[in-house]
Design a protein around this motif. Sequence first.
Motif, short mmCIF file in Angstrom:
data_model
loop_
_atom_site.label_atom_id
_atom_site.label_comp_id
_atom_site.label_asym_id
_atom_site.label_seq_id
_atom_site.Cartn_x
_atom_site.Cartn_y
_atom_site.Cartn_z
N ARG A 10 -0.76 2.67 0.52
CA ARG A 10 -1.26 2.00 0.89
C ARG A 10 -2.88 2.34 0.82
NH1 ARG A 10 -0.14 -3.40 1.75
NH2 ARG A 10 -2.17 -3.63 1.95
N THR A 11 -3.19 3.00 2.34
CA THR A 11 -4.64 3.18 2.20
C THR A 11 -5.19 4.06 0.62
OG1 THR A 11 -3.98 4.29 4.55
CG2 THR A 11 -6.04 5.29 3.58
N LEU A 12 -4.12 4.78 -0.13
CA LEU A 12 -5.36 5.04 -1.05
C LEU A 12 -5.56 4.51 -2.26
CD1 LEU A 12 -2.46 8.60 -1.61
CD2 LEU A 12 -5.08 8.52 -0.18
N ALA A 13 -4.78 3.50 -2.52
CA ALA A 13 -4.45 2.03 -3.24
C ALA A 13 -5.24 1.11 -2.46
CB ALA A 13 -3.24 1.70 -3.39
N ALA A 14 -6.04 0.75 -1.38
CA ALA A 14 -6.57 -0.02 -0.85
C ALA A 14 -7.96 -0.61 -1.49
CB ALA A 14 -7.00 0.48 0.70
N ASP A 155 -5.06 2.51 6.48
CA ASP A 155 -5.51 3.06 7.36
C ASP A 155 -7.04 2.52 8.58
OD1 ASP A 155 -6.59 5.27 9.45
OD2 ASP A 155 -4.82 5.83 9.45
N PRO A 156 -6.75 2.03 9.17
CA PRO A 156 -8.84 1.53 9.37
C PRO A 156 -9.58 1.85 9.42
CG PRO A 156 -6.95 1.25 11.76
CD PRO A 156 -5.92 2.16 10.14
N LEU A 157 -8.93 3.64 9.52
CA LEU A 157 -10.37 4.86 9.99
C LEU A 157 -10.38 5.67 8.35
CD1 LEU A 157 -9.00 6.66 13.40
CD2 LEU A 157 -10.25 4.64 12.90
N ARG A 201 -4.84 6.96 11.97
CA ARG A 201 -4.79 5.91 12.92
C ARG A 201 -3.84 6.38 14.20
NH1 ARG A 201 -1.36 2.77 9.36
NH2 ARG A 201 -3.16 1.44 9.31
N TYR A 202 -3.08 7.04 13.52
CA TYR A 202 -1.88 8.09 14.14
C TYR A 202 -2.57 9.23 14.94
CZ TYR A 202 1.32 5.32 12.11
OH TYR A 202 2.30 3.92 11.59
N GLY A 203 -3.97 10.25 14.07
CA GLY A 203 -3.87 11.52 14.81
C GLY A 203 -4.89 12.10 14.07
N PHE A 204 -5.20 13.34 14.24
CA PHE A 204 -6.07 14.31 13.73
C PHE A 204 -5.30 15.46 13.11
CE2 PHE A 204 -7.41 14.43 17.87
CZ PHE A 204 -7.63 16.26 18.15
N MET A 205 -6.14 16.24 11.88
CA MET A 205 -5.54 17.83 11.49
C MET A 205 -6.30 18.04 12.32
SD MET A 205 -4.64 19.05 8.57
CE MET A 205 -2.54 18.54 8.30
N PRO A 218 -2.67 9.21 21.88
CA PRO A 218 -0.97 8.76 22.89
C PRO A 218 -0.38 7.52 22.02
CG PRO A 218 -3.28 9.50 24.04
CD PRO A 218 -3.50 9.20 22.80
N ARG A 219 -1.55 6.51 21.09
CA ARG A 219 -1.16 5.60 20.64
C ARG A 219 -1.84 5.63 19.17
NH1 ARG A 219 -4.91 2.52 20.61
NH2 ARG A 219 -6.24 2.15 23.10
N PRO A 220 -1.21 4.65 18.41
CA PRO A 220 -2.26 4.51 16.97
C PRO A 220 -2.88 3.81 17.58
CG PRO A 220 0.17 3.89 16.57
CD PRO A 220 -0.05 4.02 18.14
N VAL A 221 -4.33 3.74 16.93
CA VAL A 221 -5.73 3.10 16.62
C VAL A 221 -5.78 2.40 16.08
CG1 VAL A 221 -6.76 5.13 18.41
CG2 VAL A 221 -6.81 4.53 15.67
#
Length: 244
Positions: A10-14, A155-157, A201-205, A218-221
Amino acid sequence: MQPSPAEIARTLAAGHLPAVAHIACRPGPIPVRHVTDGQGRVLLLVPAEGTLAVALRPQDGNDDTALVLDIRDVPPMATSPSLGRVWVSGWAAKLSGDEARAAALDYADTDACGDLLDIGESQELYRMEVAEVRYERNEKLVEVDPDDYAEAAPDPLRTVEFDLIADLADHHVAEMSDYVRRQLGKNAKPGDEPKVVRMDRYGFMVRMGARSARLAFPRPVTDRHDLAHLLHPILCRRCCDPAT
């Protein structure tokens, strides 16, 4: 936690990435402007006299045309890994009247471009009902259930990922390095300089030389403001530490 294949699809197709369309019995691929609505259906904004409009015209008495939308991720940084590629397949039909007006509002939620004002004249709007979704990353292909895809949220980010990573690299290198080392513990090696290369939204690499690690929030943003609130104790430890 990390994004599911449905969420990444969904993020790629947005609608924030370049896409091409493969249309049955037509030469291609053809570049296409698109977004997805709240249900994951693809909206195509098409020049009325262009190659894509001709290719989308139904044949043999049908009301719609089969096509595959092909979308590749564009990483935010040169050192960032790609999220992969998604193929969204279905049938597209031209919209008119109230349907076109409602869909134009959905399109504007993602891309409020001026061409939307010319729908019905120099521009046409098509909607593709999704029948199949395939997601590929690192040569691994996953069939995504269309219902899971429809229920997932982009993804909102994603649209601000570059800005977020650049800001951390420009202004918060020491704070992020300290935080990553604390999280990794004994797995952090001397001399490694952690760099954030992807964020969702879940974290970072983070990448440390030839190694990489994923750290979860700690939680999804929910948005950029929520992320800033969550990262504030990390980036401003001194102002949050009562002992200083």
